[in-house]
Scaffold this active site. Structure first.
Site, PDB file in Angstrom:
ATOM      1  N   GLN A  79      -2.414  68.434 -23.754  1.00  0.00           N
ATOM      2  CA  GLN A  79      -1.600  68.726 -24.561  1.00  0.00           C
ATOM      3  C   GLN A  79      -0.934  69.481 -24.496  1.00  0.00           C
ATOM      4  OE1 GLN A  79      -5.215  68.104 -24.234  1.00  0.00           O
ATOM      5  NE2 GLN A  79      -5.849  67.001 -25.388  1.00  0.00           N
ATOM      6  N   GLU A  80       0.112  70.454 -24.788  1.00  0.00           N
ATOM      7  CA  GLU A  80       0.865  71.612 -24.715  1.00  0.00           C
ATOM      8  C   GLU A  80      -0.269  72.632 -24.488  1.00  0.00           C
ATOM      9  OE1 GLU A  80       3.535  71.985 -28.141  1.00  0.00           O
ATOM     10  OE2 GLU A  80       4.843  73.226 -26.701  1.00  0.00           O
TER      11      GLU A  80
END
Ligand code: G3D
Length: 173
Positions: A79-80
């Protein structure tokens, strides 16, 4: 005599240890790939429930023993907000496996950008890369040629390090 025997024992059963990072966006199939690899290559592995895998949040650890070699895998969340943690592991790694979801064309550029950002880190200079075009079992998925075309934009950053692109399906093995 004891020291000699103990030295011999340690020599015979020593393991050369290597650390491999498994990176890529969330949902690319990193954990499935790690699970599948352990099932196929580590005869002592007791896991093997591909349908119970949930997306990586944080870190999954795995290992495969082959002869005198132990491969330790760190499967990091994609995830970012978790990508910011990847570089904490770069200094210790001997190789990087980068997993791409070939069935999700809408995130291909995002994946390439994360790959590109990873390559800018000096600590990874010279570290070999294995790029996996995953989910090739999905109808209509992107071909390796298309994926290579996009990822070739990063070729100057790949430089002289070893890099190999491989089509796979982590799910089907
Ligand atoms: P991640 O660790 O990169 O976040 P996961 O990804 O290993 O958790 O996989 C995310 C989803 O993709 C899972 O589905 C998993 O079953 C699926 N997947 C992984 N590899 C493959 C593959 O090779 N082919 C197909 N068809 N699916 C794959 P769910 O439905 O559990 O989210």
């Amino acid at each position: 005599m004891f020291a000699l025997l103990s030295g011999l024992w340690k020599f015979m059963f020593r393991k050369d240890e290597y650390y491999i990072l498994i990176l890529g966006l969330d949902n690319a199939g990193k954990t499935t790939y790690l699970e599948q690899s352990q099932m196929q290559f580590d005869k002592h592995y007791k896991g093997g429930q591909l349908d119970k895998i949930t997306t990586t949040v944080g870190l999954n650890i795995g290992k495969i023993d082959r002869g005198h070699v132990r491969l330790n895998f760190w499967d990091l969340g994609g995830q970012e907000e978790l990508q910011a943690l990847w570089d904490k592991y770069y200094a210790e790694s001997h190789g990087v496996i980068y997993v791409i979801d070939s069935s999700d064309s809408s995130r291909l550029d995002e994946s390439r950008e994360a790959f590109d950002e990873m390559l800018t880190h000096e600590t990874l200079n010279g570290v070999p890369l294995l790029v996996l075009a995953n989910k090739q079992d999905v109808d209509g998925c992107l071909s390796v040629d298309i994926i290579k075309e996009t990822f070739n934009q990063s070729s100057s950053k790949i430089g002289r390090r070893d890099c190999h692109v491989q089509a796979i399906s982590a799910k089907t093995g």
